[in-house]
Each structure stands twice: as C-alpha cells, then as structure tokens.
Design a protein around this motif. Structure first.
Motif, short mmCIF file in Angstrom:
data_model
loop_
_atom_site.label_atom_id
_atom_site.label_comp_id
_atom_site.label_asym_id
_atom_site.label_seq_id
_atom_site.Cartn_x
_atom_site.Cartn_y
_atom_site.Cartn_z
N VAL A 1 0.94 -1.30 -0.01
CA VAL A 1 -0.06 0.05 0.00
C VAL A 1 0.68 1.66 -0.40
O VAL A 1 0.77 1.59 -0.90
CB VAL A 1 -1.53 -0.10 0.98
CG1 VAL A 1 -1.32 1.30 1.64
CG2 VAL A 1 -2.27 -0.96 1.20
N THR A 2 2.21 1.39 0.71
CA THR A 2 3.22 1.91 1.32
C THR A 2 3.35 2.58 -0.66
O THR A 2 3.72 4.35 -0.94
CB THR A 2 3.76 2.37 2.24
OG1 THR A 2 3.36 2.49 3.25
CG2 THR A 2 4.92 3.38 2.04
N LEU A 3 4.45 1.48 -0.85
CA LEU A 3 5.08 1.75 -2.78
C LEU A 3 3.75 2.39 -3.94
O LEU A 3 4.36 3.29 -4.18
CB LEU A 3 5.13 0.06 -3.20
CG LEU A 3 6.72 -0.66 -2.23
CD1 LEU A 3 7.16 -1.74 -2.61
CD2 LEU A 3 7.74 1.23 -2.32
N MET A 4 3.06 1.78 -3.24
CA MET A 4 1.74 2.26 -4.48
C MET A 4 1.61 3.94 -4.17
O MET A 4 1.29 4.65 -4.95
CB MET A 4 0.45 1.49 -4.09
CG MET A 4 -0.97 2.20 -5.15
SD MET A 4 -2.22 3.58 -4.25
CE MET A 4 -2.81 2.64 -2.71
N PHE A 5 1.15 4.62 -2.80
CA PHE A 5 0.86 5.35 -2.34
C PHE A 5 1.91 6.63 -2.84
O PHE A 5 2.05 7.58 -2.13
CB PHE A 5 0.39 5.58 -0.89
CG PHE A 5 -0.64 6.80 -1.01
CD1 PHE A 5 -2.00 6.10 -1.22
CD2 PHE A 5 -0.65 7.75 -0.53
CE1 PHE A 5 -2.91 7.51 -1.24
CE2 PHE A 5 -1.34 8.83 0.08
CZ PHE A 5 -2.52 8.34 -0.50
N LEU A 6 2.71 6.45 -2.26
CA LEU A 6 4.37 7.11 -2.73
C LEU A 6 4.20 7.87 -4.48
O LEU A 6 4.66 8.25 -4.58
CB LEU A 6 5.54 6.04 -3.28
CG LEU A 6 6.59 5.07 -2.45
CD1 LEU A 6 7.42 4.50 -1.78
CD2 LEU A 6 6.19 6.97 -0.24
N GLY A 7 3.56 7.30 -5.33
CA GLY A 7 3.16 7.44 -5.87
C GLY A 7 2.23 8.59 -6.37
O GLY A 7 2.74 10.02 -7.08
#
Length: 453
Positions: free
Chosen positions: A151-157
C-alpha cells in the motif's frame, strides 16, 4: 452425490502468495493512478500566483479555490468508498480518474474564480473516489506479510505526482501559460484510465462476494497455476456480506471504537500535515531566511515523508501497532523542536526532514491500517470514510496556522501548538493498540474488533 471436489481458501491463497507479476503489475498501475492524483491535487497551488495576477484577485479570496478541491475530496472519498463496495474497486477507480481528468482538462478554459471553484470541487470528488478504492484493491491482493508495504509503495506515487506538478509548472507556465498545467493534468489521467481499463485487475474477493465465481476462478487459475484450481474447484471466502447501509456497518459488530479512534488519528495527523505544508515556508521566511531557501527546507518535509512511509510500512507488517504510536509521539517532538532551532539552518533542515519522516510517514501507516482493518464487503467504505473524515483535518490545518500567526505568537509557541494534534493522535493510536491487544486476548476476529494486518 460427489463431494470430493477440491476447495480453495481464497484469503489463505492470497495471504501466503509469493510476490508475482500480478503484484508488480498491480503496484505499477495503482502507482500511476496515484501519480496523476497527486499531480492534479497540487496543480492549483502551482498555478495560483499566475491566476491571481491574471485575474487581479486578492490572495485571500483565492483560498476558496484551495478549499473547494478538499471539500470535493471529502465527499468523493466517503461516497466513492461506498460505491466501490457496491460497484467494484476497478470500476470506481476508473470512474474517479475519468471524472477528475475531464474536469481538470476543462479548467484550462475557465475565465473566473466562480467557474474555477466549481470545477475544482468536481475534480476533487473524482480524486476522492479513486484513492480509497486503489488502497482497498492493493490490500485485497497483497500477501499478508507485505500488506502495508505494498500500500505504501503504491501511495508513494501520490507524493511523486505532487512533486512532478511543481516541475511541470516551472517548465510549462513560462512557455505556454497557466492553462497548460491543467491540460497536462487533465490529459494524463485520461491516458492512465485507458491503460488501467485494460490492465488493472478487479478484486477477486469482491467478485466472489458478488457471486461472479467464473471470473474470479479464471483470474486465480491464471495467476496461481500452482494452486491447481479447476472448473469444479469451490472457492471459499470466509467473509460474509451484510445487508443495509455500508457506512453503518463501520459501527456494528464491535467496530465502533476502532472506527472512531481511526478517524481521530486521521484528523489529528492531517491537521498537522497541512499546517506544516501550507505555513512552514512563510514562518521560516519570517525569521529572515530567504524565501527560496525556505521553500527548499520545506521540501525536505516531503522527502522525509517518503523515507518514513517505507520505514513504518515494514514495521507495521510485523503485526504490531506500536510503531504507529511511536511515530505520532516522535512527530509531536519534532514539530515542537522546529521553533526551538529555527535560527540554525543545519539543525532546521535536519528537524524538518525528521518531522516529515514521522508526520507524513504516519499518514502512510494510517492508510495501510485502514485498508487492512475491515472485511471485504466494507473495505472501500472503511478506507473512504477514514480519508473523508480526515479531510476535516486537511481543511482545519491551514486555518489553525492562520489563526496562530495572526495572534503574533512567538515562533516556539506556534510550533508547540502545531504539535498538539500529534499528541492527540498518539493517545488515540495507543488506545487502538490496547483495543487490538484486548481482541487478541479475547480471541476475537481482529478484522471485526480492532483491525489486523
């Protein structure tokens, strides 16, 4: 009657899966959704000076344009979350991206503040719809041990998209005018939506709950060939769909304390986050630091947040909420320290970086926690309402900062007050930790009583 056919526990299959092309593809397309989302949200801030000058507006009057997008996001997140639990994650994500893409593109041709406010509100509704459903979709495919991390990797966008907005504005406005930023911010989401329509998967958990077993079985056969799923394999999902108003279920079956405490955490964190993001350059400049330097120092807040998001996600994936409590406490300490070390540029840079690490990092952690704490049939609703209620904090943060500055308080007092919401969040997250520990001792279903990674 033949009762020997195979059964597959879908949740167990997904929770213990190895990272595959499915997960990488899901993160990539979700990341792009978040990039255009972050770009769009920040676009108004980057073009504001040009519009104020072109339209001869008072700066204070332009504040309503900033608020319109946030109010739209609040409505979009709450209602979009509910739509996601009824229509599907993918369909609602695509609808949200198309909505904010179209209305952002149309904004390139506005000629006055009233039109701008209306279009920013409508674009905000689309933005709000996309975010909770993207979080829910990633949560429902992520292996349990990597759920917060994915979820964090996705939300870094989202953070990268906001930063790209500044770079794009710096390049486009001098060459093509302010409208070019909205053209870029409108066309990019439409392209991403077209690609996601082809490549972004729907949640198989959602498909099973809705009775679309053939589609779910086909996807699982393609993604998990080692599971040996055949045409007669029974897909088992140990979750039920409850009748009634989706948001009402956030307070049923012992979820009410968790939901309320989660909302308090979101509000507290977003008050401080937006207080710092909006007022830090102005406050630093008031100490005699050149504005350009003040902007650079403030950018360290977001850089620190990226690092903090990765750190807290890995810690949360170990299964304890204690890191969240610690991040809230350390965030309060760092925010309070900004006013104490404002005269030392080196120390100020270090402290602002650390403040971003803990404040923005906490937001990443809360997003992951919300996504993993509700059953499938209300997951998007749970995330959407947490994000939507949290927008109250987004709106309050700049207002609180304005009041503190108008009172002409000493710098140290301004940041001491700015740290107070994080202390509230620390207490609320501590109560969440106790709630979860109590559920474990009682042997309760953690997704019902206190959330589980």
């Amino acid at each position: 009657m033949n009762t020997s056919h195979k059964k597959v526990d879908v949740v167990d299959l997904l929770d213990h899966a190895r990272v595959s092309r499915l997960h990488v593809s899901l993160i990539v397309w979700s990341f792009l959704v978040m990039v255009v989302d972050g770009f769009d949200l920040q676009a108004i801030g980057y073009v504001a000076p040009s519009l104020i000058k072109a339209w001869g507006l008072n700066r204070a009057a332009f504040g309503v344009a900033f608020s319109a997008g946030l109010v739209g996001m609040m409505i979009g997140a709450t209602q979009g979350g509910t739509l996601g639990d009824r229509m599907g994650r993918k369909r609602t994500v695509l609808s949200g991206v198309l909505v904010f893409g179209v209305f952002t593109l149309v904004t390139a041709w506005v000629s006055g503040l009233t039109e701008l406010v209306a279009l920013r509100f409508l674009a905000g509704v689309g933005l709000g719809c996309a975010v909770p459903n993207t979080i829910a979709l990633n949560t429902e495919y992520a292996p349990k041990r990597l759920r917060a991390t994915m979820v964090t990797l996705m939300f870094l966008g989202y953070t990268i998209g906001a930063a790209l907005g500044g770079a794009a504005a710096a390049f486009l406005i001098p060459r093509f005018g302010w409208s070019s930023v909205f053209v870029a911010g409108g066309v990019a989401p439409l392209v991403v939506a077209a690609l996601c329509a082809r490549f972004l998967p729907e949640s198989v958990r959602f498909q099973i709950l809705k009775g679309d077993l053939a589609a779910a079985r086909s996807r699982l056969q393609a993604w998990f060939p080692q599971a040996g799923i055949a045409r007669d394999t029974e897909l088992v999902l140990h979750e039920e769909k409850r009748p009634g108003f989706s948001a009402g279920h956030l307070f049923k079956e012992k979820r009410a304390p968790f939901t309320i405490l989660l909302w308090i955490c979101f509000i507290a964190n977003l008050v401080t986050l937006h207080f710092i993001a909006n007022w830090l350059p102005t406050v630093i400049e008031s100490t005699g630091v050149p504005l350009q330097r003040a902007v650079i120092v403030t950018s360290l807040f977001q850089v620190g947040g990226t690092v903090g998001g990765i750190i807290i996600s890995r810690l949360l994936d170990r299964g304890s909420l204690l890191p969240l409590v610690g991040f809230f406490a350390l965030a309060a300490l760092m925010i309070a320290s900004i006013g104490m070390f404002s005269r030392s540029e080196t120390m100020l840079e270090v402290i602002v970086f650390a403040a971003g690490l803990f404040v923005v990092g906490t937001q990443f952690g809360l997003n992951a926690l919300a996504g993993s704490s509700y059953p499938t049939f209300i997951r998007s609703t749970g995330v959407g309402w947490a994000l939507g209620i949290g927008r109250i904090g987004s709106i309050m943060g700049p207002m609180v900062g304005g009041i503190l500055i108008a009172l002409k308080l000493p710098l140290q007092e301004i940041f001491l007050w700015g740290a107070m919401p994080m202390l509230v969040g620390c207490i609320a997250s501590g109560m969440l930790l106790r709630l979860r520990q109590g559920a474990i001792r009682a042997g309760a279903d953690l997704q019902v009583a206190a959330g589980s990674h």
